[in-house]
Write an enzyme that holds these catalytic residues in place. Structure first.
Site, PDB file in Angstrom:
ATOM      1  N   ARG A  81       0.284  -0.161   6.059  1.00 65.06           N
ATOM      2  CA  ARG A  81      -0.137  -1.546   5.869  1.00 65.06           C
ATOM      3  C   ARG A  81      -0.437  -2.279   6.992  1.00 65.06           C
ATOM      4  O   ARG A  81      -0.943  -3.145   7.083  1.00 65.06           O
ATOM      5  CB  ARG A  81       1.689  -2.261   5.618  1.00 65.06           C
ATOM      6  CG  ARG A  81       2.228  -1.889   4.163  1.00 65.06           C
ATOM      7  CD  ARG A  81       3.306  -2.665   3.951  1.00 65.06           C
ATOM      8  NE  ARG A  81       4.218  -2.099   2.930  1.00 65.06           N
ATOM      9  CZ  ARG A  81       4.064  -2.241   1.711  1.00 65.06           C
ATOM     10  NH1 ARG A  81       3.171  -2.855   1.058  1.00 65.06           N
ATOM     11  NH2 ARG A  81       4.828  -1.751   0.770  1.00 65.06           N
TER      12      ARG A  81
ATOM     13  N   ASP B 289      -4.651  -2.717 -10.410  1.00 64.30           N
ATOM     14  CA  ASP B 289      -5.134  -1.534 -10.602  1.00 64.30           C
ATOM     15  C   ASP B 289      -5.185  -1.394 -12.196  1.00 64.30           C
ATOM     16  O   ASP B 289      -6.330  -1.738 -12.680  1.00 64.30           O
ATOM     17  CB  ASP B 289      -4.324  -0.608 -10.058  1.00 64.30           C
ATOM     18  CG  ASP B 289      -4.674   0.859  -9.857  1.00 64.30           C
ATOM     19  OD1 ASP B 289      -5.777   1.436 -10.505  1.00 64.30           O
ATOM     20  OD2 ASP B 289      -3.706   1.498  -9.461  1.00 64.30           O
TER      21      ASP B 289
ATOM     22  N   PHE C 211      -7.648   5.579  -4.062  1.00 67.68           N
ATOM     23  CA  PHE C 211      -6.657   5.024  -3.248  1.00 67.68           C
ATOM     24  C   PHE C 211      -7.098   4.374  -2.078  1.00 67.68           C
ATOM     25  O   PHE C 211      -7.510   4.943  -1.143  1.00 67.68           O
ATOM     26  CB  PHE C 211      -5.568   5.880  -3.129  1.00 67.68           C
ATOM     27  CG  PHE C 211      -4.156   5.462  -2.758  1.00 67.68           C
ATOM     28  CD1 PHE C 211      -3.300   4.974  -4.299  1.00 67.68           C
ATOM     29  CD2 PHE C 211      -3.456   5.144  -1.813  1.00 67.68           C
ATOM     30  CE1 PHE C 211      -2.311   4.464  -4.121  1.00 67.68           C
ATOM     31  CE2 PHE C 211      -2.334   4.598  -1.665  1.00 67.68           C
ATOM     32  CZ  PHE C 211      -1.611   4.243  -2.601  1.00 67.68           C
TER      33      PHE C 211
ATOM     34  N   GLU D 283      -2.130 -11.988  -5.146  1.00 67.55           N
ATOM     35  CA  GLU D 283      -1.951 -10.272  -5.179  1.00 67.55           C
ATOM     36  C   GLU D 283      -2.822  -9.651  -4.516  1.00 67.55           C
ATOM     37  O   GLU D 283      -3.968 -10.010  -4.092  1.00 67.55           O
ATOM     38  CB  GLU D 283      -2.062  -9.961  -6.632  1.00 67.55           C
ATOM     39  CG  GLU D 283      -0.639  -9.762  -7.555  1.00 67.55           C
ATOM     40  CD  GLU D 283       0.036  -8.311  -7.336  1.00 67.55           C
ATOM     41  OE1 GLU D 283      -0.003  -7.868  -5.967  1.00 67.55           O
ATOM     42  OE2 GLU D 283       0.584  -7.882  -8.167  1.00 67.55           O
ATOM     43  N   ASP D 284      -2.189  -8.478  -3.944  1.00 69.68           N
ATOM     44  CA  ASP D 284      -3.268  -7.590  -3.375  1.00 69.68           C
ATOM     45  C   ASP D 284      -4.171  -6.780  -3.936  1.00 69.68           C
ATOM     46  O   ASP D 284      -5.400  -6.760  -3.658  1.00 69.68           O
ATOM     47  CB  ASP D 284      -2.267  -6.476  -2.490  1.00 69.68           C
ATOM     48  CG  ASP D 284      -1.335  -5.714  -3.259  1.00 69.68           C
ATOM     49  OD1 ASP D 284      -1.223  -6.062  -4.689  1.00 69.68           O
ATOM     50  OD2 ASP D 284      -0.789  -4.783  -2.777  1.00 69.68           O
TER      51      ASP D 284
HETATM   52  P1  IMP Z   1      -1.203  -2.170 -11.468  1.00 64.39           P
HETATM   53  O1  IMP Z   1      -1.482  -0.842 -11.700  1.00 64.39           O
HETATM   54  O2  IMP Z   1      -2.295  -2.995 -11.719  1.00 64.39           O
HETATM   55  O3  IMP Z   1       0.086  -2.537 -12.187  1.00 64.39           O
HETATM   56  O4  IMP Z   1      -0.855  -2.153  -9.852  1.00 64.39           O
HETATM   57  C1  IMP Z   1       0.287  -1.807  -9.377  1.00 64.39           C
HETATM   58  C2  IMP Z   1       0.549  -1.890  -7.819  1.00 64.39           C
HETATM   59  O5  IMP Z   1       0.313  -0.660  -7.753  1.00 64.39           O
HETATM   60  C3  IMP Z   1      -0.162  -2.693  -7.050  1.00 64.39           C
HETATM   61  O6  IMP Z   1       0.445  -3.926  -7.021  1.00 64.39           O
HETATM   62  C4  IMP Z   1      -0.019  -1.966  -5.882  1.00 64.39           C
HETATM   63  O7  IMP Z   1       0.974  -2.377  -5.176  1.00 64.39           O
HETATM   64  C5  IMP Z   1      -0.076  -0.501  -6.264  1.00 64.39           C
HETATM   65  N1  IMP Z   1      -1.472   0.056  -6.056  1.00 64.39           N
HETATM   66  C6  IMP Z   1      -2.363   0.280  -7.037  1.00 64.39           C
HETATM   67  N2  IMP Z   1      -3.544   0.845  -6.437  1.00 64.39           N
HETATM   68  C7  IMP Z   1      -3.343   0.851  -5.338  1.00 64.39           C
HETATM   69  C8  IMP Z   1      -4.006   1.430  -4.060  1.00 64.39           C
HETATM   70  O8  IMP Z   1      -5.328   1.915  -4.261  1.00 64.39           O
HETATM   71  N3  IMP Z   1      -3.379   1.480  -2.800  1.00 64.39           N
HETATM   72  C9  IMP Z   1      -2.278   1.016  -2.685  1.00 64.39           C
HETATM   73  N4  IMP Z   1      -1.361   0.413  -3.594  1.00 64.39           N
HETATM   74  C10 IMP Z   1      -1.961   0.390  -4.677  1.00 64.39           C
HETATM   75 MG    MG Z   2       1.348  -5.016  -5.156  1.00 65.08          MG
END
Ligand code: IMP
Ligand code: MG
Length: 178
Positions: free
Chosen positions: A166, A104, A153, A100-101
């Protein structure tokens, strides 16, 4: 979109990313040894990280697969997470590494974990380049982490804002000038 609305502030350099990817790859190698495992690229955010990581995993017995996922923030601030591209191969009785990248809130990882568990793999491990510990809504154990970052962010190195930025080879904070 008018890009002049945003200020891109470099945050994690290419060199720092390279070092983190190498360190994570070493840990992943030590974990799997000679075992065969499936490394799943979670599209789209992790495509760049994934391609660098698997190059550092030369010599391991890995198979590649790709999973598309998108999350929308719905009513009551709950996330609606959907699979947009299914895996090509069965993971039944396989060792699985999810790449995963960013973690959050952790909701995506939680969703992925449940979705993958239902397919009865032999094991599941999670690797994420970035983690925002301050924003976690669910505590989900991540096995390999590149960087813990503050709740700001970020874009670049595969991460986007409305599918832009990206292509940056480094990670930047995106600040809105307005
Ligand atoms: P989650 O909140 O852990 O479910 O993350 C959901 C998705 O939000 C991640 O997989 C990213 O694609 C996107 N995301 C969360 N934080 C960031 C950020 O700081 N930059 C870009 N994408 C983000
Ligand atoms: Mg993602």
């Amino acid at each position: 979109m008018d890009f002049s609305e945003f200020k891109i502030v470099p945050f994690i350099t290419q060199t720092q990313i390279e070092q983190a990817v190498k360190r994570m790859a070493q840990n992943i190698k030590s974990h799997y040894g000679d075992r065969v495992f499936t490394a799943i690229c979670v599209l789209r955010g992790s495509f760049m990280f994934y391609s660098d990581l698997i190059r550092e995993l030369e010599g391991t017995n890995l198979q590649c697969d790709f999973l598309g996922i998108s999350s929308y923030l719905g009513a009551q601030n709950t996330e609606d997470i959907r699979i947009t591209l299914d895996l090509s191969y069965s993971i039944n009785q396989k060792h699985v590494l999810v790449v995963e990248d960013i973690a959050d809130t952790g909701l995506t990882l939680q969703f992925l974990s449940q979705w993958l568990e239902a397919k009865k793999p032999k094991s599941i491990k999670f690797a994420t380049l970035l983690r925002k510990p301050g924003n976690a809504k669910v505590q989900y154990p991540i096995d390999f982490v590149g960087f813990d970052i503050p709740d700001e962010f970020v874009v670049g190195y595969g991460l986007d804002y409305q599918d832009q930025f990206r292509q940056l080879p480094y990670i930047a904070q995106l600040q809105n000038l307005i």
